[in-house]
Write a protein that holds these residues in place. Structure first.
Motif, PDB file in Angstrom:
ATOM      1  N   ALA A  76      10.407  43.816  65.159  1.00  0.00           N
ATOM      2  CA  ALA A  76       9.923  43.956  63.785  1.00  0.00           C
ATOM      3  C   ALA A  76       9.363  45.343  63.463  1.00  0.00           C
ATOM      4  O   ALA A  76       9.629  45.866  62.372  1.00  0.00           O
ATOM      5  N   PRO A  77       8.591  45.984  64.357  1.00  0.00           N
ATOM      6  CA  PRO A  77       8.040  47.306  64.005  1.00  0.00           C
ATOM      7  C   PRO A  77       9.098  48.340  63.643  1.00  0.00           C
ATOM      8  O   PRO A  77       8.814  49.284  62.886  1.00  0.00           O
ATOM      9  N   LYS A  78      10.325  48.171  64.135  1.00  0.00           N
ATOM     10  CA  LYS A  78      11.392  49.120  63.815  1.00  0.00           C
ATOM     11  C   LYS A  78      11.842  49.027  62.355  1.00  0.00           C
ATOM     12  O   LYS A  78      12.446  49.967  61.835  1.00  0.00           O
ATOM     13  N   ASP A  79      11.536  47.900  61.717  1.00  0.00           N
ATOM     14  CA  ASP A  79      12.023  47.662  60.362  1.00  0.00           C
ATOM     15  C   ASP A  79      11.038  48.071  59.279  1.00  0.00           C
ATOM     16  O   ASP A  79      11.319  47.894  58.086  1.00  0.00           O
ATOM     17  N   TYR A  80       9.880  48.601  59.684  1.00  0.00           N
ATOM     18  CA  TYR A  80       8.850  48.956  58.705  1.00  0.00           C
ATOM     19  C   TYR A  80       8.353  50.367  58.939  1.00  0.00           C
ATOM     20  O   TYR A  80       8.277  50.831  60.085  1.00  0.00           O
ATOM     21  N   ASN A  81       7.964  51.039  57.856  1.00  0.00           N
ATOM     22  CA  ASN A  81       7.347  52.358  58.019  1.00  0.00           C
ATOM     23  C   ASN A  81       5.852  52.188  58.334  1.00  0.00           C
ATOM     24  O   ASN A  81       5.295  51.082  58.226  1.00  0.00           O
ATOM     25  N   LYS A  82       5.209  53.286  58.693  1.00  0.00           N
ATOM     26  CA  LYS A  82       3.811  53.221  59.125  1.00  0.00           C
ATOM     27  C   LYS A  82       2.897  52.716  58.012  1.00  0.00           C
ATOM     28  O   LYS A  82       1.926  51.995  58.263  1.00  0.00           O
ATOM     29  N   GLU A  83       3.220  53.090  56.773  1.00  0.00           N
ATOM     30  CA  GLU A  83       2.359  52.701  55.660  1.00  0.00           C
ATOM     31  C   GLU A  83       2.275  51.191  55.518  1.00  0.00           C
ATOM     32  O   GLU A  83       1.187  50.623  55.411  1.00  0.00           O
ATOM     33  N   ILE A  84       3.436  50.521  55.527  1.00  0.00           N
ATOM     34  CA  ILE A  84       3.401  49.075  55.329  1.00  0.00           C
ATOM     35  C   ILE A  84       2.885  48.368  56.586  1.00  0.00           C
ATOM     36  O   ILE A  84       2.253  47.305  56.492  1.00  0.00           O
ATOM     37  N   ILE A  85       3.104  48.946  57.772  1.00  0.00           N
ATOM     38  CA  ILE A  85       2.538  48.366  58.988  1.00  0.00           C
ATOM     39  C   ILE A  85       1.019  48.393  58.914  1.00  0.00           C
ATOM     40  O   ILE A  85       0.339  47.395  59.234  1.00  0.00           O
ATOM     41  N   ASN A  86       0.468  49.499  58.455  1.00  0.00           N
ATOM     42  CA  ASN A  86      -0.991  49.595  58.324  1.00  0.00           C
ATOM     43  C   ASN A  86      -1.517  48.598  57.292  1.00  0.00           C
ATOM     44  O   ASN A  86      -2.544  47.935  57.513  1.00  0.00           O
ATOM     45  N   LEU A  87      -0.825  48.497  56.175  1.00  0.00           N
ATOM     46  CA  LEU A  87      -1.240  47.541  55.146  1.00  0.00           C
ATOM     47  C   LEU A  87      -1.157  46.110  55.668  1.00  0.00           C
ATOM     48  O   LEU A  87      -2.044  45.279  55.397  1.00  0.00           O
ATOM     49  N   ASP A 138       5.395  38.328  48.545  1.00  0.00           N
ATOM     50  CA  ASP A 138       4.543  39.488  48.784  1.00  0.00           C
ATOM     51  C   ASP A 138       5.055  40.206  50.031  1.00  0.00           C
ATOM     52  O   ASP A 138       5.011  39.661  51.133  1.00  0.00           O
ATOM     53  N   ALA A 139       5.549  41.422  49.853  1.00  0.00           N
ATOM     54  CA  ALA A 139       6.168  42.156  50.967  1.00  0.00           C
ATOM     55  C   ALA A 139       5.179  42.448  52.084  1.00  0.00           C
ATOM     56  O   ALA A 139       5.542  42.437  53.264  1.00  0.00           O
ATOM     57  N   VAL A 140       3.916  42.712  51.738  1.00  0.00           N
ATOM     58  CA  VAL A 140       2.907  42.989  52.764  1.00  0.00           C
ATOM     59  C   VAL A 140       2.579  41.712  53.537  1.00  0.00           C
ATOM     60  O   VAL A 140       2.444  41.732  54.766  1.00  0.00           O
ATOM     61  N   ASP A 141       2.453  40.594  52.825  1.00  0.00           N
ATOM     62  CA  ASP A 141       2.219  39.321  53.508  1.00  0.00           C
ATOM     63  C   ASP A 141       3.365  38.997  54.465  1.00  0.00           C
ATOM     64  O   ASP A 141       3.141  38.523  55.581  1.00  0.00           O
ATOM     65  N   PHE A 142       4.599  39.241  54.002  1.00  0.00           N
ATOM     66  CA  PHE A 142       5.733  38.925  54.873  1.00  0.00           C
ATOM     67  C   PHE A 142       5.730  39.829  56.101  1.00  0.00           C
ATOM     68  O   PHE A 142       6.011  39.371  57.210  1.00  0.00           O
ATOM     69  N   ALA A 143       5.394  41.104  55.931  1.00  0.00           N
ATOM     70  CA  ALA A 143       5.297  42.008  57.081  1.00  0.00           C
ATOM     71  C   ALA A 143       4.198  41.554  58.035  1.00  0.00           C
ATOM     72  O   ALA A 143       4.368  41.609  59.261  1.00  0.00           O
ATOM     73  N   ALA A 144       3.073  41.091  57.483  1.00  0.00           N
ATOM     74  CA  ALA A 144       1.993  40.579  58.332  1.00  0.00           C
ATOM     75  C   ALA A 144       2.466  39.378  59.138  1.00  0.00           C
ATOM     76  O   ALA A 144       2.131  39.239  60.327  1.00  0.00           O
ATOM     77  N   PHE A 145       3.259  38.523  58.498  1.00  0.00           N
ATOM     78  CA  PHE A 145       3.803  37.365  59.214  1.00  0.00           C
ATOM     79  C   PHE A 145       4.703  37.807  60.358  1.00  0.00           C
ATOM     80  O   PHE A 145       4.566  37.347  61.498  1.00  0.00           O
ATOM     81  N   GLU A 146       5.642  38.699  60.059  1.00  0.00           N
ATOM     82  CA  GLU A 146       6.591  39.159  61.084  1.00  0.00           C
ATOM     83  C   GLU A 146       5.897  39.865  62.247  1.00  0.00           C
ATOM     84  O   GLU A 146       6.193  39.625  63.412  1.00  0.00           O
ATOM     85  N   LEU A 147       4.969  40.768  61.893  1.00  0.00           N
ATOM     86  CA  LEU A 147       4.382  41.659  62.894  1.00  0.00           C
ATOM     87  C   LEU A 147       3.280  41.007  63.710  1.00  0.00           C
ATOM     88  O   LEU A 147       3.186  41.240  64.925  1.00  0.00           O
ATOM     89  N   PHE A 148       2.467  40.157  63.067  1.00  0.00           N
ATOM     90  CA  PHE A 148       1.247  39.705  63.725  1.00  0.00           C
ATOM     91  C   PHE A 148       1.122  38.197  63.888  1.00  0.00           C
ATOM     92  O   PHE A 148       0.224  37.737  64.594  1.00  0.00           O
ATOM     93  N   ILE A 149       2.012  37.432  63.264  1.00  0.00           N
ATOM     94  CA  ILE A 149       1.993  35.978  63.441  1.00  0.00           C
ATOM     95  C   ILE A 149       3.197  35.544  64.270  1.00  0.00           C
ATOM     96  O   ILE A 149       3.044  34.986  65.352  1.00  0.00           O
ATOM     97  N   LEU A 150       4.395  35.835  63.775  1.00  0.00           N
ATOM     98  CA  LEU A 150       5.602  35.570  64.562  1.00  0.00           C
ATOM     99  C   LEU A 150       5.695  36.528  65.746  1.00  0.00           C
ATOM    100  O   LEU A 150       6.146  36.160  66.828  1.00  0.00           O
ATOM    101  N   LYS A 151       5.286  37.768  65.542  1.00  0.00           N
ATOM    102  CA  LYS A 151       5.337  38.827  66.558  1.00  0.00           C
ATOM    103  C   LYS A 151       6.760  39.051  67.045  1.00  0.00           C
ATOM    104  O   LYS A 151       7.031  39.157  68.254  1.00  0.00           O
ATOM    105  N   ARG A 152       7.672  39.141  66.072  1.00  0.00           N
ATOM    106  CA  ARG A 152       9.070  39.411  66.434  1.00  0.00           C
ATOM    107  C   ARG A 152       9.160  40.757  67.142  1.00  0.00           C
ATOM    108  O   ARG A 152       8.684  41.772  66.619  1.00  0.00           O
ATOM    109  N   PRO A 153       9.770  40.799  68.330  1.00  0.00           N
ATOM    110  CA  PRO A 153       9.737  42.022  69.147  1.00  0.00           C
ATOM    111  C   PRO A 153      10.229  43.275  68.435  1.00  0.00           C
ATOM    112  O   PRO A 153       9.648  44.351  68.589  1.00  0.00           O
TER     113      PRO A 153
END
Length: 407
Positions: A153-164, A136-151
């Motif tokens: 990571a926000p550069k690799d996603y557009n605003k839509e998927i970051i919001n999701l 699940d691409a949204v789940d993986f983005a949630a992991f990167e952005l808000f669990i791992l908090k890779r510094p």
């Protein structure tokens, strides 16, 4: 017919050698998972595993053989070309020599940095009630952005998927967060490493100065050392494509497309330098032409994983489909592989019979109440193997008839 093989994780695998005999497979795909990465596989250990495959507890032949090694791990030091990587390469070469001496001639490996194959859900419920693996691409983005908090990571996603991803994360329970984290970093069956969150970030940080071009150069160095040894000992190497076939965690991926595979094959012009055609790994990629790859790169395909996937949305979320369902038609893929075997045989190649396995499978029927390795329960894979066997027999029959004289 291609050689029908089965992935087995050793004596602790819930699916036993006796079980595998009943599936109709004749070859075993396995590895010595107890040997630390970077160390030499001793001949005694190889022979012991081979004996476990070939003979039952009463010493009677099982009719099975160790066909393919999956995998001899490539260490992070080798992928980075740093530290003790040259010693690890020497150990790798000796392992290949030892495998050859024991009669095992096909070795699958991968060059994916840090993480091996990745899924976010190991028990996705299908409409028929069976369980499948899912990314699940949204789940993986949630992991990167808000669990791992890779510094970065926000550069690799557009605003839509970051919001999701933010909405998805905010709705997760602590248990759901822990489960998603474990699914991604604990290591799936056959994976070479497992990490904590801190260890994962440290491993990622090592690749800050490594882009795709540099990683390809590091692979070329590795192959320049091992392919001459493999060739001289009759070993056929088979690189496994990236899974999924795109960059994750800001890490480079170099075996995601047909163009990538062509680059890798050009690094060493030898049939010892070959590929694993993993349909389920390449399949979710945009414009993936699996039948075309089977035709155009067939002479360098040394191993095949036949499985299917269904891409669900524009973010490339996907789940593992039934073997003959999904986004890709297995018929032309198998047709082209069997054509390749005929061509090899006509040229006198001894390796004309390509080993294949039904990669992954749904957890279904009685296996739903059993403890199984994700993706590697028995019944779902046996269903896949039976379906693929039937398709192979039908196609092979049509090919054979073309070469029969008229009555």
């Amino acid at each position: 017919m291609m050689e029908q093989t089965w992935r087995w994780f050793g004596p602790k695998d819930p699916v036993s050698i006796q079980d595998i005999r009943q599936t109709g497979a004749t070859g075993i795909v396995t590895a010595l998972h107890h040997i630390p990465n970077g160390e030499v596989w001793p001949v005694t250990d190889i022979q012991h595993r081979k004996s476990e495959i070939e003979y039952n507890l009463n010493g009677k032949p099982t009719g099975l053989r160790w066909s393919v090694v999956e995998s001899v791990p490539v260490t992070e030091s080798i992928k980075l070309s740093r530290g003790d990587y040259l010693q690890h390469i020497e150990h790798y070469k000796q392992t290949l020599i030892n495998l050859s001496h024991c009669g095992i001639k096909t070795v699958c490996y991968n060059f994916m940095p840090v993480l091996d194959w990745t899924r976010t859900d190991l028990a996705f419920t299908m409409p028929d009630g069976s369980k499948a693996l899912r990314f699940d691409a949204v789940d993986f983005a949630a992991f990167e952005l808000f669990i791992l908090k890779r510094p970065d990571a926000p550069k690799d996603y557009n605003k839509e998927i970051i919001n999701l991803a933010e909405q998805r994360f905010s709705s997760m329970s602590l248990q759901a967060v822990d489960q998603l984290t474990a699914n991604i970093i604990a290591g799936l069956p056959g994976s070479e490493e497992g990490y904590s969150l801190a260890q994962l970030q440290q491993a990622i940080d090592q690749y800050q100065d490594i882009d795709a071009e540099q990683l390809k150069q590091n692979l070329a160095v590795f192959l320049s050392h091992i392919i001459p040894v493999a060739e001289s000992h009759g070993i056929k190497m088979a690189i496994h494509p990236d899974d999924p076939p795109w960059a994750l965690l800001g890490l480079p991926r170099i075996a995601s497309t047909e163009e990538d595979l062509l680059d890798i094959l050009a690094m060493q012009e030898s049939i010892a330098n070959g590929i694993t055609l993993c349909c389920g790994s390449l399949g979710p990629g945009k414009n993936a032409d699996l039948a075309g790859i089977a035709k155009r790169l067939g002479h360098r395909i040394n191993f095949v994983h036949l499985r299917n996937t269904t891409v669900e949305d524009s973010y490339r979320s996907f789940h593992e489909a039934d073997h003959l369902q999904g986004d890709h038609d297995m018929c032309p893929i198998i047709h082209n592989l069997l054509q390749e075997q005929l061509l090899r045989k006509s040229k006198g190649r001894q390796d004309y019979c390509i080993p294949m396995r039904p990669d992954h499978g749904h957890q279904m029927l009685d296996d739903l109440s059993k403890q199984t390795n994700p993706g590697y329960s028995c019944i779902g894979r046996m269903r896949g193997l039976a379906e693929l066997r039937g398709m192979m027999m039908g196609i092979q029959g049509s090919l054979d008839n073309r070469h029969q004289p008229p009555m």
